[in-house]
Design a protein around this motif. Structure first.
Motif, PDB file in Angstrom:
ATOM      1  N   SER A  66       0.879  -1.333  -0.035  1.00  0.00           N
ATOM      2  CA  SER A  66      -0.012  -0.045   0.073  1.00  0.00           C
ATOM      3  C   SER A  66       0.755   1.170  -0.259  1.00  0.00           C
ATOM      4  CB  SER A  66      -0.943  -0.036   1.132  1.00  0.00           C
ATOM      5  OG  SER A  66      -1.941  -0.996   1.001  1.00  0.00           O
ATOM      6  N   PHE A  67       1.619   1.315   0.684  1.00  0.00           N
ATOM      7  CA  PHE A  67       2.871   2.259   0.840  1.00  0.00           C
ATOM      8  C   PHE A  67       3.759   2.580  -0.602  1.00  0.00           C
ATOM      9  CE2 PHE A  67       2.245   2.581   5.639  1.00  0.00           C
ATOM     10  CZ  PHE A  67       1.877   4.084   5.675  1.00  0.00           C
ATOM     11  N   TYR A  68       3.992   1.486  -0.994  1.00  0.00           N
ATOM     12  CA  TYR A  68       4.789   1.336  -2.154  1.00  0.00           C
ATOM     13  C   TYR A  68       3.720   2.039  -3.330  1.00  0.00           C
ATOM     14  CZ  TYR A  68       6.750  -0.177  -6.656  1.00  0.00           C
ATOM     15  OH  TYR A  68       7.219   0.018  -7.918  1.00  0.00           O
ATOM     16  N   ILE A  69       2.448   1.537  -3.324  1.00  0.00           N
ATOM     17  CA  ILE A  69       1.691   2.307  -4.587  1.00  0.00           C
ATOM     18  C   ILE A  69       1.505   3.835  -4.249  1.00  0.00           C
ATOM     19  CG2 ILE A  69      -0.937   2.251  -5.123  1.00  0.00           C
ATOM     20  CD1 ILE A  69      -1.119  -0.668  -4.266  1.00  0.00           C
ATOM     21  N   LEU A  70       1.524   4.246  -2.953  1.00  0.00           N
ATOM     22  CA  LEU A  70       1.650   5.504  -2.705  1.00  0.00           C
ATOM     23  C   LEU A  70       2.769   6.226  -3.282  1.00  0.00           C
ATOM     24  CD1 LEU A  70      -0.226   5.880   0.662  1.00  0.00           C
ATOM     25  CD2 LEU A  70      -1.342   6.236  -1.508  1.00  0.00           C
TER      26      LEU A  70
END
Length: 195
Positions: free
Chosen positions: A90-94
């Protein structure tokens, strides 16, 4: 008076935890981020306890309770901050959206994950290292094999997934039970099995 001293000792613990974590990641080697952060929490809790030990404000049981609370707080920190940021898709996507100017075509996300995420985060290396350090796998002659411990964890994980994950989970606008049995429609690819 006890409440104030417990609060002050907890503030000391937090400062020691953050300092220990920073010094550890900055100047020492780390095999697994999660385990290192837990160790930092235990060290900070023990040092805080040693500083607090001479105090006559708390009896032995209260000191033990504070130690347990600090160890649990260290665990919460370890799993909720460095581990989540290190492992989180999820943080990677952001971060990837930000890197690409704020937007990526939805139809291209499979490419982002397979062509960029795996490589940029050295995902295979990281996960294999974590599993070896955990004792759940071993690599023998280029073959990754489950250990007995790994077999138990895999069985427990699969049982939990099938029985205690949501059967009606929202996935892209539709409710599905797909993630309770992700191998349900898995392709039977056998050319990468070890002999």
């Amino acid at each position: 008076m006890k409440l104030f001293r417990a609060f002050a000792a907890t503030v000391l613990f937090v400062l020691l935890l953050l300092s220990t974590y920073y010094l550890h990641i900055r100047f020492f080697t780390v095999n697994v981020v999660f385990y290192a952060a837990i160790a930092d929490g235990v060290v900070a809790a023990l040092v805080t306890s040693l500083v607090m030990y001479p105090s006559r404000t708390f009896n032995g049981f209260e000191k033990f309770q504070l130690l347990v609370i600090w160890v649990l707080a260290g665990y919460c920190f370890a799993i909720s901050v460095p581990t989540v940021i290190d492992r989180s898709l999820s943080f990677y996507i952001l971060e990837k959206l930000q890197q690409r100017g704020g937007g990526i075509q939805q139809s291209r996300f499979a490419d982002v994950f397979t062509k960029e995420y795996l490589k940029e985060h050295r995902l295979v290396d990281v996960r294999l290292t974590e599993q070896m350090e955990s004792g759940t796998i071993q690599i023998v002659d280029g073959c990754v094999k489950l250990t007995e411990k790994g077999q138990k964890f895999a069985a427990a994980s699969r049982y939990f997934r099938q029985n205690f994950l949501p059967k009606k989970r929202l996935l892209m606008g539709q409710y599905s039970s797909d993630l309770t049995d992700p191998f349900r429609n898995s392709a039977d690819i056998s050319d990468y099995k070890c002999q």
